[in-house]
Scaffold this motif. Sequence first.
Motif, PDB file in Angstrom:
ATOM      1  N   THR A   6       0.854  -1.180   0.000  1.00 25.10           N
ATOM      2  CA  THR A   6       0.000   0.000   0.000  1.00 25.10           C
ATOM      3  C   THR A   6       0.890   1.229   0.000  1.00 25.10           C
ATOM      4  OG1 THR A   6      -1.711  -1.167   1.238  1.00 25.10           O
ATOM      5  CG2 THR A   6      -1.828   1.226   1.238  1.00 25.10           C
ATOM      6  N   ASP A  35      -9.420  -1.438  -9.501  1.00 27.55           N
ATOM      7  CA  ASP A  35     -10.586  -1.278  -8.657  1.00 27.55           C
ATOM      8  C   ASP A  35     -10.568   0.115  -8.034  1.00 27.55           C
ATOM      9  OD1 ASP A  35     -12.905  -2.157  -7.357  1.00 27.55           O
ATOM     10  OD2 ASP A  35     -11.776  -2.867  -5.621  1.00 27.55           O
ATOM     11  N   GLY A  36     -11.704   0.762  -7.949  1.00 28.00           N
ATOM     12  CA  GLY A  36     -11.787   2.084  -7.347  1.00 28.00           C
ATOM     13  C   GLY A  36     -13.052   2.796  -7.779  1.00 28.00           C
ATOM     14  N   LYS A  42      -8.548   5.262 -12.700  1.00 25.58           N
ATOM     15  CA  LYS A  42      -8.327   3.993 -13.385  1.00 25.58           C
ATOM     16  C   LYS A  42      -8.093   4.194 -14.885  1.00 25.58           C
ATOM     17  CE  LYS A  42     -12.320   2.431 -12.036  1.00 25.58           C
ATOM     18  NZ  LYS A  42     -12.893   3.559 -11.278  1.00 25.58           N
ATOM     19  N   ASP A 113     -14.766  -6.690 -10.395  1.00 26.71           N
ATOM     20  CA  ASP A 113     -15.688  -7.527  -9.614  1.00 26.71           C
ATOM     21  C   ASP A 113     -16.826  -8.053 -10.480  1.00 26.71           C
ATOM     22  OD1 ASP A 113     -16.332  -4.689  -9.604  1.00 26.71           O
ATOM     23  OD2 ASP A 113     -18.014  -5.189  -8.289  1.00 26.71           O
ATOM     24  N   TRP A 125      -4.214  -7.216  -8.535  1.00 27.77           N
ATOM     25  CA  TRP A 125      -5.261  -6.280  -8.130  1.00 27.77           C
ATOM     26  C   TRP A 125      -4.649  -4.967  -7.706  1.00 27.77           C
ATOM     27  CZ3 TRP A 125     -10.613  -6.845  -8.022  1.00 27.77           C
ATOM     28  CH2 TRP A 125     -11.075  -8.074  -8.499  1.00 27.77           C
ATOM     29  N   SER A 127      -6.048  -1.426  -6.260  1.00 25.84           N
ATOM     30  CA  SER A 127      -7.197  -0.672  -5.749  1.00 25.84           C
ATOM     31  C   SER A 127      -6.762   0.761  -5.500  1.00 25.84           C
ATOM     32  CB  SER A 127      -7.702  -1.296  -4.445  1.00 25.84           C
ATOM     33  OG  SER A 127      -8.169  -2.597  -4.684  1.00 25.84           O
ATOM     34  N   THR A 129      -7.942   4.445  -3.990  1.00 29.12           N
ATOM     35  CA  THR A 129      -8.895   5.153  -3.146  1.00 29.12           C
ATOM     36  C   THR A 129      -8.581   6.642  -3.203  1.00 29.12           C
ATOM     37  OG1 THR A 129      -8.994   3.248  -1.682  1.00 29.12           O
ATOM     38  CG2 THR A 129      -9.859   5.322  -0.820  1.00 29.12           C
ATOM     39  N   ASP A 139      -3.372   0.327  -3.380  1.00 33.82           N
ATOM     40  CA  ASP A 139      -3.150  -0.967  -2.740  1.00 33.82           C
ATOM     41  C   ASP A 139      -2.972  -2.006  -3.842  1.00 33.82           C
ATOM     42  OD1 ASP A 139      -3.261  -2.620  -0.247  1.00 33.82           O
ATOM     43  OD2 ASP A 139      -4.935  -3.541  -1.319  1.00 33.82           O
TER      44      ASP A 139
END
Length: 141
Positions: A6, A35-36, A42, A113, A125, A127, A129, A139
């Motif tokens: 992270t 992912d986000g 992205k 997902d 993966w 992610s 945020t 992450d």
Amino acid sequence: MRKRVTMHIENKEQMKAWTLAFLEGLEPGAVVALDGDLGAGKTQMVRWIARALGVEGRITSPTFDLIHAYETDRGPLYHMDLYRLEEAEEIEDLNYEEAFYSDHGLAFVEWPDRAGDYLPPHTIWVSITKGEGEEREVDIR
């Protein structure tokens, strides 16, 4: 099992630098799940990657087409946006096998997902945020 990392990113310039460094570490055939939330960055990541791989012209989100493929010196670059899938099985209407299971090129999947069990086990993966302003927490697992 892949180690989880992270990191805190302060601004867009740092995010771009991180993205390009991340790209350098990807092996041919890599599948990256992005992912986000909306606006997390992205699609921007994929744009930076596409430009770094020599893609010219307009690079857009495949929100309505679901998948865009670009030819690069490192093989095809697949950019998928699965937001509009209602059922994971709908991915079968796309060229997902070539994107997910080839030993060349790279695949980036937004809203991963929605793919359910179709994503391969070797998926990385990422992610993202959103924080204050341009800050992001990234992450990787």
